[in-house]
Design a protein around this motif. Sequence first.
Motif, PDB file in Angstrom:
ATOM      1  N   GLU A 108     -14.990  16.578  40.800  1.00  0.00           N
ATOM      2  CA  GLU A 108     -14.137  15.444  41.175  1.00  0.00           C
ATOM      3  C   GLU A 108     -13.823  15.549  42.658  1.00  0.00           C
ATOM      4  O   GLU A 108     -13.341  16.587  43.123  1.00  0.00           O
ATOM      5  CB  GLU A 108     -12.844  15.438  40.372  1.00  0.00           C
ATOM      6  CG  GLU A 108     -11.899  14.301  40.748  1.00  0.00           C
ATOM      7  CD  GLU A 108     -10.574  14.359  40.000  1.00  0.00           C
ATOM      8  OE1 GLU A 108      -9.564  13.905  40.570  1.00  0.00           O
ATOM      9  OE2 GLU A 108     -10.556  14.862  38.866  1.00  0.00           O
ATOM     10  N   ASN A 109     -14.104  14.487  43.396  1.00  0.00           N
ATOM     11  CA  ASN A 109     -13.815  14.465  44.829  1.00  0.00           C
ATOM     12  C   ASN A 109     -12.358  14.036  45.023  1.00  0.00           C
ATOM     13  O   ASN A 109     -12.052  12.850  45.102  1.00  0.00           O
ATOM     14  CB  ASN A 109     -14.765  13.514  45.547  1.00  0.00           C
ATOM     15  CG  ASN A 109     -14.636  13.616  47.063  1.00  0.00           C
ATOM     16  OD1 ASN A 109     -13.600  14.019  47.594  1.00  0.00           O
ATOM     17  ND2 ASN A 109     -15.697  13.251  47.757  1.00  0.00           N
ATOM     18  N   ASN A 154     -10.589  10.291  46.253  1.00  0.00           N
ATOM     19  CA  ASN A 154      -9.778   9.567  45.267  1.00  0.00           C
ATOM     20  C   ASN A 154      -8.321   9.407  45.685  1.00  0.00           C
ATOM     21  O   ASN A 154      -7.545   8.747  44.983  1.00  0.00           O
ATOM     22  CB  ASN A 154      -9.833  10.292  43.915  1.00  0.00           C
ATOM     23  CG  ASN A 154     -11.215  10.230  43.290  1.00  0.00           C
ATOM     24  OD1 ASN A 154     -11.998   9.337  43.586  1.00  0.00           O
ATOM     25  ND2 ASN A 154     -11.525  11.188  42.420  1.00  0.00           N
ATOM     26  N   THR A 155      -7.933  10.008  46.810  1.00  0.00           N
ATOM     27  CA  THR A 155      -6.552   9.916  47.277  1.00  0.00           C
ATOM     28  C   THR A 155      -6.339   8.612  48.043  1.00  0.00           C
ATOM     29  O   THR A 155      -7.218   8.165  48.793  1.00  0.00           O
ATOM     30  CB  THR A 155      -6.220  11.124  48.176  1.00  0.00           C
ATOM     31  OG1 THR A 155      -6.411  12.335  47.434  1.00  0.00           O
ATOM     32  CG2 THR A 155      -4.778  11.059  48.666  1.00  0.00           C
ATOM     33  N   GLN A 165      -8.590   4.172  50.746  1.00  0.00           N
ATOM     34  CA  GLN A 165      -9.287   5.392  50.362  1.00  0.00           C
ATOM     35  C   GLN A 165     -10.357   5.671  51.395  1.00  0.00           C
ATOM     36  O   GLN A 165     -10.879   4.754  52.045  1.00  0.00           O
ATOM     37  CB  GLN A 165      -9.907   5.253  48.969  1.00  0.00           C
ATOM     38  CG  GLN A 165      -8.872   5.227  47.855  1.00  0.00           C
ATOM     39  CD  GLN A 165      -9.496   5.079  46.479  1.00  0.00           C
ATOM     40  OE1 GLN A 165     -10.412   4.296  46.296  1.00  0.00           O
ATOM     41  NE2 GLN A 165      -8.986   5.836  45.510  1.00  0.00           N
ATOM     42  N   PRO A 193     -13.816   7.432  51.494  1.00  0.00           N
ATOM     43  CA  PRO A 193     -14.892   8.095  50.762  1.00  0.00           C
ATOM     44  C   PRO A 193     -15.746   9.010  51.627  1.00  0.00           C
ATOM     45  O   PRO A 193     -16.440   9.896  51.111  1.00  0.00           O
ATOM     46  CB  PRO A 193     -15.713   6.923  50.209  1.00  0.00           C
ATOM     47  CG  PRO A 193     -15.415   5.780  51.119  1.00  0.00           C
ATOM     48  CD  PRO A 193     -14.004   5.973  51.581  1.00  0.00           C
TER      49      PRO A 193
END
Length: 372
Positions: free
Chosen positions: A214-215, A219-220, A332, A334
């Motif tokens: 999970e990145n 995802n924040t 976000q 990415p």
Amino acid sequence: MSTIFRVLTSLTLLVLAGPALAGTWNKLTPTGHGDCALLFEGPIGKGDLTSAIDDGLLDDFAPRICLNSPGGSLAEVLAFIEASDRSENGFYFGTRVRAGDECLSSCAILFMFGMSFGANSPYPSRQLDPGARLGFHSPFMRDGTAPAASDAEVFSVALQVAKLLADRSYKATSTAGPALPPELLALVLGTPSAEMRYIDTFAEARLLGIEMTENIEANTIFADTPENMDRLARQICQSSHTLTFRRSFVKEGYDFDDLIARASDPTTAAIVFPGDHQVHFRRRVPPQANQPEKFISVLTGPAYFQPHWNSAGSAMYCRVELQMTRVPGGVQIPYYSADFNFLGLIDLKRDPGQTSTVSEMTIGLLPLDTRY
């Protein structure tokens, strides 16, 4: 007593095991490419791992093995790794520790030998789910039910362990470079047998070449304000500079706490330049065709320099590029990158563009000690 002898002596510590329990293999049904095809669960005893070779469980090409084990016989782990590395009838295997499972002691060493094979070359393939526990310490040398080995046998195993970790962290055997990161040797040998060193931050997992399933950075959601963008750029620059030149910012060999301290306060370094961080250039690039929205900034400060160059010519600037996706509550990010280059005659009021002067390790969108 020499350092080498102390290291090898620490590796020869024997521990008494409880009642012998056998580790077991189970076939799994992969739900997608790269998912686990096998599960090894339970303590590692003599023959527990290598039985999978005789039973044909590893005949498929580069299966991924999920591991859930408190550890056990290091000699069995060595036998399994050596079998996989044979010129004839060798095999590749990826590894993973799932959420809620643990892989400790000798299991963690086995985990780090996870490799897969791409179109041209093998590459590290070891995965960690959020909530999984991965723990290292100096290896135990005794099989759980075997009689105590002689001093000569114990010392021989200690030499094999040290050589195995050193060789694999030195030899470039994959597209990503050495099969094992150099930090692993210091982490394992530097942790006493009676203790456990858990890998529980996303940054240290990155250092050790462990893929996080999970990145958490991507995802924040971040506040899209000028002040927060400046804060993120500075945090990325400090963290990226620290880990890029990490061998210059540890006291006695690899120690992740040293890197956390330096990334949090770069003035702890032996050499700093006067002044504070300053943002010289900011630019928001709107989305174009297939290109996402970007935020670019250029910074200077006391933290950015070429270590061991004791002159003003070692001063650098840091360029940060953030790719952004707008979501409710902010943005976000990415993808992002950090570039360092020497100040020289660079006009910092313009975007100097990406450079290839330094091979950076970009990290730091979240603080390095963020738990995974």
